[in-house]
Write an enzyme that holds these catalytic residues in place. Structure first.
Site, PDB file in Angstrom:
ATOM      1  N   SER A  78     -11.514  -1.284  -0.306  1.00 46.10           N
ATOM      2  CA  SER A  78     -12.781  -1.425  -0.629  1.00 46.10           C
ATOM      3  C   SER A  78     -13.005  -2.544  -1.945  1.00 46.10           C
ATOM      4  O   SER A  78     -12.032  -2.590  -2.746  1.00 46.10           O
ATOM      5  CB  SER A  78     -13.646  -0.100  -1.402  1.00 46.10           C
ATOM      6  OG  SER A  78     -13.550   0.850  -0.157  1.00 46.10           O
TER       7      SER A  78
HETATM    8  N1  SAH Z   1     -10.020   4.361   0.407  1.00 47.77           N
HETATM    9  C1  SAH Z   1      -9.518   2.837   1.199  1.00 47.77           C
HETATM   10  C2  SAH Z   1     -10.643   2.391   2.106  1.00 47.77           C
HETATM   11  C3  SAH Z   1     -10.414   2.004   3.196  1.00 47.77           C
HETATM   12  S1  SAH Z   1     -11.674   1.517   4.686  1.00 47.77           S
HETATM   13  C4  SAH Z   1      -8.986   2.049   0.292  1.00 47.77           C
HETATM   14  O1  SAH Z   1      -8.891   2.342  -0.920  1.00 47.77           O
HETATM   15  O2  SAH Z   1      -8.225   0.931   0.739  1.00 47.77           O
HETATM   16  C5  SAH Z   1     -11.828   3.145   5.318  1.00 47.77           C
HETATM   17  C6  SAH Z   1     -10.843   3.904   6.045  1.00 47.77           C
HETATM   18  O3  SAH Z   1     -11.200   4.929   6.704  1.00 47.77           O
HETATM   19  C7  SAH Z   1     -10.097   2.976   7.006  1.00 47.77           C
HETATM   20  O4  SAH Z   1      -8.715   2.939   6.824  1.00 47.77           O
HETATM   21  C8  SAH Z   1     -10.291   3.768   8.360  1.00 47.77           C
HETATM   22  O5  SAH Z   1      -9.330   3.783   9.354  1.00 47.77           O
HETATM   23  C9  SAH Z   1     -10.630   5.234   7.995  1.00 47.77           C
HETATM   24  N2  SAH Z   1     -11.257   6.088   8.492  1.00 47.77           N
HETATM   25  C10 SAH Z   1     -12.451   6.074   9.385  1.00 47.77           C
HETATM   26  N3  SAH Z   1     -12.828   7.074   9.892  1.00 47.77           N
HETATM   27  C11 SAH Z   1     -11.990   7.950   9.642  1.00 47.77           C
HETATM   28  C12 SAH Z   1     -11.856   9.432   9.786  1.00 47.77           C
HETATM   29  N4  SAH Z   1     -12.751  10.023  10.595  1.00 47.77           N
HETATM   30  N5  SAH Z   1     -11.029  10.162   9.170  1.00 47.77           N
HETATM   31  C13 SAH Z   1      -9.851   9.376   8.633  1.00 47.77           C
HETATM   32  N6  SAH Z   1      -9.968   8.423   8.338  1.00 47.77           N
HETATM   33  C14 SAH Z   1     -10.916   7.623   8.643  1.00 47.77           C
END
Ligand code: SAH
Length: 218
Positions: free
Chosen positions: A67
């Site tokens: 993000s």
């Molecule tokens: N918090 C992260 C942001 C990653 S983007 C950071 O700081 O880098 C969002 C993430 O959510 C992705 O890796 C995606 O695979 C994950 N995601 C999407 N749906 C999900 C679910 N139902 N359970 C767990 N993770 C999920």
């Protein structure tokens, strides 16, 4: 093996980024301090080394993103984290958001649904420095009933609705920060679970996240 180094140049760029976040309206010094302490370039491919401190999102593997710093700061500020609180994060991704929470003293439980991203966290370079982050491979819609209840829940992917199991796993008085789908963006919401189990909702700005998908992907 990649050599990680946090140079004066990185530290200088980071300080500038934090000043930018402050001028964009982030006022919680605890959040700004945590972000000033964490080398964001460690969470990105070495190709992004020089631009890691621009206020923008970057691709990580599996079509996912780390993000934008402003978004991380915004969500963290809304969460009002205090040391020792138990925080559930949905969407581990690059581990950057989890590390910001851990740096603020929270006990972080983070879930990732993509097996490959979960496996990569085993090599996460700061893993030993943050024993207060626990990693789980699973579906965020289910939460972590075994470790519930949580003081706080943070969702870092675009949710089509507020997942009921995550509300269940919040302590009375607990808060959840979640970007919920509206037409072409997500509205950042803060849910508070009241002592009687009912919930109150506050709405904030619009953001754009990758989708929160159901089920695990292995
Ligand atoms: N918090 C992260 C942001 C990653 S983007 C950071 O700081 O880098 C969002 C993430 O959510 C992705 O890796 C995606 O695979 C994950 N995601 C999407 N749906 C999900 C679910 N139902 N359970 C767990 N993770 C999920």
């Amino acid at each position: 093996m990649r050599k990680f180094e946090d140079s004066y140049q990185h530290k200088g760029l980071r300080k500038k980024l934090v000043d930018q976040l402050r001028s964009k309206g982030i006022s919680d010094e605890q959040v700004l301090q945590a972000m000033n302490n964490i080398p964001r370039h460690y969470f990105l491919d070495s190709a992004f080394d020089k631009i890691a401190y621009e206020d923008r999102a970057f691709p990580i593997s599996e079509g996912q993103t780390i993000s934008q710093p402003y978004t991380v700061a915004y969500q963290t500020q809304l969460l009002q984290v205090k040391p020792n609180e138990k925080v559930l994060e949905i969407g581990t991704g690059s581990v950057y958001q989890a590390t910001v929470l851990a740096e603020m003293g929270a006990r972080v439980y983070t879930i990732e649904r993509q097996k490959k991203l979960f496996d990569l966290t085993k090599q996460f370079v700061l893993r030993n420095q943050y024993p207060n982050i626990k990693f789980f491979y699973g579906d965020g819609y289910e939460g972590l009933p075994t470790f519930a209840p949580f003081d706080k829940v943070i969702i870092t992917a675009a949710a089509p609705f507020i997942p009921p199991k995550l509300v269940e796993q919040l302590k009375p008085g607990g808060k959840m920060v979640i970007p919920v789908d509206e037409d072409h963006h997500q509205r950042m919401l803060r849910i508070t679970k009241n002592e009687d189990g009912s919930i109150s909702e506050e709405a904030f700005d619009n953001f754009s996240f990758v989708p929160m998908l159901s089920g695990r992907n292995g």
